[in-house]
Motif scaffolding. Structure first.
Motif, short mmCIF file in Angstrom:
data_model
loop_
_atom_site.label_atom_id
_atom_site.label_comp_id
_atom_site.label_asym_id
_atom_site.label_seq_id
_atom_site.Cartn_x
_atom_site.Cartn_y
_atom_site.Cartn_z
N PRO A 24 0.74 -1.46 -0.09
CA PRO A 24 0.40 -0.02 -0.35
C PRO A 24 0.73 1.22 -0.18
N PRO A 25 0.26 1.99 -0.49
CA PRO A 25 1.53 3.80 -0.57
C PRO A 25 2.07 3.93 0.87
N GLU A 26 1.39 3.92 1.74
CA GLU A 26 1.59 4.44 3.43
C GLU A 26 2.65 3.48 3.87
N LYS A 27 2.67 2.28 3.10
CA LYS A 27 3.47 1.07 3.82
C LYS A 27 5.30 1.20 2.64
N ARG A 30 9.55 5.89 1.63
CA ARG A 30 9.64 6.83 2.34
C ARG A 30 11.62 8.03 1.69
N PRO A 31 11.95 8.43 0.89
CA PRO A 31 13.96 9.32 1.42
C PRO A 31 12.97 10.15 2.23
N PRO A 32 14.17 10.75 2.91
CA PRO A 32 14.31 11.36 4.50
C PRO A 32 13.70 12.64 3.98
N ALA A 33 12.57 13.39 4.66
CA ALA A 33 12.12 15.12 4.12
C ALA A 33 13.83 15.39 4.90
#
Length: 78
Positions: A24-27, A30-33
């Motif tokens: 799922p997209p939430e899992k 992501r690269p760290p902000a």
């Protein structure tokens, strides 16, 4: 019998591949902000050892800049 084992192995590999692919997209990782970068600072040279330090961190004695209190106190020419 060997075809049955081969089919079972392929089915397990396919199931693992399919579960990894459909996260799922939430899992999804992501690269760290990255926050806004600090503005560059002017650098000054220590009058005793020549080390470059940010102007905001330098210690001043007259018109000369120093990197630490020991160098400020040791320098007899100021």
């Amino acid at each position: 019998m060997k075809y049955l084992v081969l089919f079972a192995v392929l089915a397990v590999v396919y199931a693992i591949w399919r579960s990894q692919r459909s996260l799922p997209p939430e899992k999804t990782p992501r690269p760290p902000a990255v926050g806004p970068r600090a503005a560059p600072q002017d650098m000054v040279t220590c009058a005793h050892c020549g080390l470059h330090v940010p102007q905001s961190e330098a210690l001043r004695k007259g018109a000369r800049s120093y990197c630490c209190p020991a160098h400020r106190d040791q320098d007899a020419s100021a």
